[in-house]
Design an enzyme around this catalytic site. Structure first.
Site, PDB file in Angstrom:
ATOM      1  N   CYS A  99      -0.061   2.697   6.537  1.00  0.00           N
ATOM      2  CA  CYS A  99       0.291   1.365   7.011  1.00  0.00           C
ATOM      3  C   CYS A  99       0.551   0.522   5.760  1.00  0.00           C
ATOM      4  O   CYS A  99       0.012   0.803   4.691  1.00  0.00           O
ATOM      5  CB  CYS A  99      -0.814   0.762   7.871  1.00  0.00           C
ATOM      6  SG  CYS A  99      -2.395   0.592   7.018  1.00  0.00           S
ATOM      7  N   CYS A 124       0.809  -1.231   0.000  1.00  0.00           N
ATOM      8  CA  CYS A 124       0.000   0.000   0.000  1.00  0.00           C
ATOM      9  C   CYS A 124       0.837   1.273   0.000  1.00  0.00           C
ATOM     10  O   CYS A 124       0.305   2.360  -0.208  1.00  0.00           O
ATOM     11  CB  CYS A 124      -0.920   0.021   1.214  1.00  0.00           C
ATOM     12  SG  CYS A 124      -2.121  -1.303   1.180  1.00  0.00           S
ATOM     13  N   HIS A 156      -9.191   3.444  -1.856  1.00  0.00           N
ATOM     14  CA  HIS A 156      -7.739   3.270  -1.729  1.00  0.00           C
ATOM     15  C   HIS A 156      -7.249   2.441  -2.922  1.00  0.00           C
ATOM     16  O   HIS A 156      -7.236   1.212  -2.857  1.00  0.00           O
ATOM     17  CB  HIS A 156      -7.490   2.565  -0.377  1.00  0.00           C
ATOM     18  CG  HIS A 156      -6.121   2.078  -0.103  1.00  0.00           C
ATOM     19  ND1 HIS A 156      -4.978   2.588  -0.693  1.00  0.00           N
ATOM     20  CD2 HIS A 156      -5.678   1.103   0.753  1.00  0.00           C
ATOM     21  CE1 HIS A 156      -3.910   1.941  -0.226  1.00  0.00           C
ATOM     22  NE2 HIS A 156      -4.316   1.033   0.631  1.00  0.00           N
TER      23      HIS A 156
HETATM   24  C1  LIG Z   1     -14.427  -4.159   3.536  1.00  0.00           C
HETATM   25  C2  LIG Z   1     -14.642  -4.823   2.161  1.00  0.00           C
HETATM   26  C3  LIG Z   1     -14.384  -6.323   2.285  1.00  0.00           C
HETATM   27  C4  LIG Z   1     -16.085  -4.560   1.756  1.00  0.00           C
HETATM   28  O1  LIG Z   1     -16.244  -5.031   0.453  1.00  0.00           O
HETATM   29  P1  LIG Z   1     -17.703  -5.244  -0.183  1.00  0.00           P
HETATM   30  O2  LIG Z   1     -18.500  -6.130   0.716  1.00  0.00           O
HETATM   31  O3  LIG Z   1     -17.494  -5.654  -1.590  1.00  0.00           O
HETATM   32  O4  LIG Z   1     -18.269  -3.770  -0.087  1.00  0.00           O
HETATM   33  P2  LIG Z   1     -19.496  -3.141  -0.819  1.00  0.00           P
HETATM   34  O5  LIG Z   1     -19.051  -1.870  -1.447  1.00  0.00           O
HETATM   35  O6  LIG Z   1     -20.189  -4.143  -1.692  1.00  0.00           O
HETATM   36  O7  LIG Z   1     -20.433  -2.766   0.385  1.00  0.00           O
HETATM   37  C5  LIG Z   1     -21.133  -3.760   1.127  1.00  0.00           C
HETATM   38  C6  LIG Z   1     -22.459  -3.177   1.554  1.00  0.00           C
HETATM   39  O8  LIG Z   1     -22.204  -2.074   2.422  1.00  0.00           O
HETATM   40  C7  LIG Z   1     -22.933  -0.940   1.961  1.00  0.00           C
HETATM   41  N1  LIG Z   1     -22.168   0.264   2.318  1.00  0.00           N
HETATM   42  C8  LIG Z   1     -20.864   0.511   2.092  1.00  0.00           C
HETATM   43  N2  LIG Z   1     -20.540   1.737   2.543  1.00  0.00           N
HETATM   44  C9  LIG Z   1     -21.660   2.266   3.076  1.00  0.00           C
HETATM   45  C10 LIG Z   1     -21.965   3.501   3.692  1.00  0.00           C
HETATM   46  N3  LIG Z   1     -21.040   4.446   3.877  1.00  0.00           N
HETATM   47  N4  LIG Z   1     -23.239   3.707   4.113  1.00  0.00           N
HETATM   48  C11 LIG Z   1     -24.181   2.760   3.936  1.00  0.00           C
HETATM   49  N5  LIG Z   1     -23.953   1.562   3.358  1.00  0.00           N
HETATM   50  C12 LIG Z   1     -22.706   1.333   2.933  1.00  0.00           C
HETATM   51  C13 LIG Z   1     -23.038  -1.162   0.466  1.00  0.00           C
HETATM   52  O9  LIG Z   1     -24.107  -0.460  -0.074  1.00  0.00           O
HETATM   53  C14 LIG Z   1     -23.259  -2.641   0.379  1.00  0.00           C
HETATM   54  O10 LIG Z   1     -24.620  -2.893   0.637  1.00  0.00           O
HETATM   55  P3  LIG Z   1     -25.392  -4.075  -0.166  1.00  0.00           P
HETATM   56  O11 LIG Z   1     -24.659  -5.342   0.219  1.00  0.00           O
HETATM   57  O12 LIG Z   1     -26.772  -3.971   0.348  1.00  0.00           O
HETATM   58  O13 LIG Z   1     -25.236  -3.735  -1.620  1.00  0.00           O
HETATM   59  C15 LIG Z   1     -13.688  -4.208   1.081  1.00  0.00           C
HETATM   60  O14 LIG Z   1     -14.009  -2.869   0.854  1.00  0.00           O
HETATM   61  C16 LIG Z   1     -12.249  -4.314   1.503  1.00  0.00           C
HETATM   62  O15 LIG Z   1     -11.661  -5.390   1.449  1.00  0.00           O
HETATM   63  N6  LIG Z   1     -11.626  -3.187   1.915  1.00  0.00           N
HETATM   64  C17 LIG Z   1     -10.247  -3.173   2.353  1.00  0.00           C
HETATM   65  C18 LIG Z   1      -9.316  -3.268   1.192  1.00  0.00           C
HETATM   66  C19 LIG Z   1      -7.911  -3.525   1.647  1.00  0.00           C
HETATM   67  O16 LIG Z   1      -7.624  -4.464   2.353  1.00  0.00           O
HETATM   68  N7  LIG Z   1      -7.007  -2.642   1.233  1.00  0.00           N
HETATM   69  C20 LIG Z   1      -5.674  -2.688   1.715  1.00  0.00           C
HETATM   70  C21 LIG Z   1      -5.679  -2.079   3.059  1.00  0.00           C
HETATM   71  S1  LIG Z   1      -4.150  -1.982   3.860  1.00  0.00           S
END
Ligand SMILES: CC(C)(COP(=O)(O)OP(=O)(O)OC[C@H]1O[C@@H](n2cnc3c(N)ncnc32)[C@H](O)[C@@H]1OP(=O)(O)O)[C@@H](O)C(=O)NCCC(=O)NCCS
Length: 399
Positions: free
Chosen positions: A385, A90, A355
């Site tokens: 991080c 990252c 990100h």
């Molecule tokens: C956390 C994570 C697993 C979520 O992925 P996801 O499940 O595909 O996320 P989505 O965008 O589909 O959102 C899931 C749900 O949350 C809801 N949601 C997300 N943000 C929201 C918000 N701010 N307010 C309301 N609802 C929200 C979405 O609408 C979705 O709802 P649905 O299932 O009814 O459609 C993913 O974003 C992730 O892995 N993030 C970290 C990435 C990472 O590791 N990067 C390196 C870091 S060091």
């Protein structure tokens, strides 16, 4: 010798799924768009640019085989232009900036373009495989996925679901306001298709209507995986933690997005030769390693090291950008260094905007520079991080 930032630009961040606005754009095209814009808006004599140093984490498929060189070739700067793609997880985009700055400061190079790219819709995170889980000596009892590490930090230091959701809401509110007020416009280069139709002109991932109630209703993203596979490994190592409280979810973790960012970095002399106005010096860049299972605690030691080497204190920094990989990451740094939230991620962060792994480091440093200029302040520090427990920090000072 100093290394100067002469320009800093980025694409908007597009939702990193198949329906995202940049999903039809190859990662090479994202970078090429920026290289062409950099040339145009600086009236740049491209024969003097020596190298493109580009962070990219998932170097497979159309991001593989040194994407930096392919983009450099497509941008039409000339055959002389060298290019390298690097992966410090990252931190890659900021690592590229730090490496370029170090080369300029040493006199080994005069003018370099540094930055990063990641198309998470087209080249999903992890498809390049990972030595971490393939190598028994690194994996067994020593590795958990990042989301579990984030939940471990929350459990160890007592950050509740309400705490991390409140942080996430603030990120959304700040990003919404910054976008509406045009604070990102100075650096955003819209992405068009070959016919000139607009793919995306502004950050797409922000959810302006986010509420605490909606966040409270989201399902923890790492609970099932943790309970089935990884929580016990974390608890065996961190025996003081009774159980893992899975507080992170899609609304308080960094979003998967597409995007790229670059900076034009050079010496004083080359700037004068080209008639470029320096915006800031890159004062210090540091990298550290820390315990890899908890993984996400690197920003504090990296920041301390950067401040120490620069002869500064946290109170000397006007603005901090701390990558919001997960809500606990910036929250932990603020607590450790007693830095007030009012000067951290003032225009939101990766929770609201996403990100794009290889690009984020360069993007957030650029955001900090724009905001320093807008507020007429002097000094900013960007930190992230990094996988495997690493942490990176860069300090800039306006000229
Ligand atoms: C956390 C994570 C697993 C979520 O992925 P996801 O499940 O595909 O996320 P989505 O965008 O589909 O959102 C899931 C749900 O949350 C809801 N949601 C997300 N943000 C929201 C918000 N701010 N307010 C309301 N609802 C929200 C979405 O609408 C979705 O709802 P649905 O299932 O009814 O459609 C993913 O974003 C992730 O892995 N993030 C970290 C990435 C990472 O590791 N990067 C390196 C870091 S060091």
């Amino acid at each position: 010798m100093e290394a100067y930032i002469y320009d800093s630009i980025r694409t908007p961040r597009g939702i990193g799924k198949k329906n995202g606005a940049l999903a039809q754009v190859s990662p090479v095209q994202l970078v090429t768009t920026l290289l062409k814009a950099l040339k145009e808006r600086n009236n740049l004599d491209t024969s003097l640019v020596e190298d493109v140093v580009l962070g990219c984490v998932t170097q497979a498929g159309e991001q593989g085989g040194n994407i930096a060189k392919v983009a450099a070739q497509c941008a039409g700067y000339g055959d002389h232009l060298a290019a390298v793609s690097l992966n410090r997880y990252c931190a890659s985009g900021l690592e590229a900036v730090n490496q370029a700055a170090a080369r300029v400061r040493s006199g080994w190079s005069d003018l370099i373009i540094a930055g990063g790219v990641e198309s998470m819709s087209r080249v999903p995170m992890g498809i390049d495989g990972t030595a971490w889980v393939m190598e028994p000596d690194a994996a067994f009892g020593k590795f958990v996925p990042q989301g579990i590490s984030a939940d471990l930090i929350a459990s160890k230091y007592g950050y509740t679901r309400a705490d991390v959701d409140q942080f996430a809401l603030t990120s959304q509110q700040r990003a919404t306001q910054a976008r509406a007020n045009g604070y990102f416009d100075k650096s955003i280069i819209p992405v068009h298709d070959v016919n000139g139709f607009l793919h995306l002109g502004q950050d797409e991932y922000i959810r302006p209507n986010t509420t605490l109630e909606a966040l409270a209703g989201l399902k923890p993203s790492f609970k099932q995986m943790g309970e089935m596979l990884f929580d016990q490994t974390a608890l065996d190592k961190y025996v003081e933690v009774e159980r893992i409280n899975h507080v992170h979810h899609a609304g308080n973790s960094s979003g998967l997005v597409d995007g790229a960012g670059v900076m034009l970095i050079g010496s004083k002399e080359i700037g004068e030769q080209l008639g470029l106005k320096p915006r800031a010096i890159i004062k210090m860049g540091t990298i550290i390693g820390s315990e890899p299972l908890i993984m996400l605690e690197g920003p504090t030691p990296a920041t301390k090291k950067a401040l120490k080497k620069a002869g500064m204190k946290a109170t000397d920094i006007d603005l901090f950008e701390v990558n919001e990989a997960f809500a606990v990451v910036p929250m932990r740094l603020m607590e450790n260094l007693k830095v007030d939230h009012s000067i951290v991620n003032v225009n939101g962060g990766a929770i609201a905007m996403g990100h794009p792994l290889g690009a984020t480091g360069c993007m957030i440093l650029g955001t900090a520079l724009d905001e320093l200029e807008r507020r007429d302040k002097s000094t900013a520090l960007a930190t992230l991080c990094v996988g495997g427990g690493m942490g990176i920090a860069t300090i800039i000072e306006r000229v």
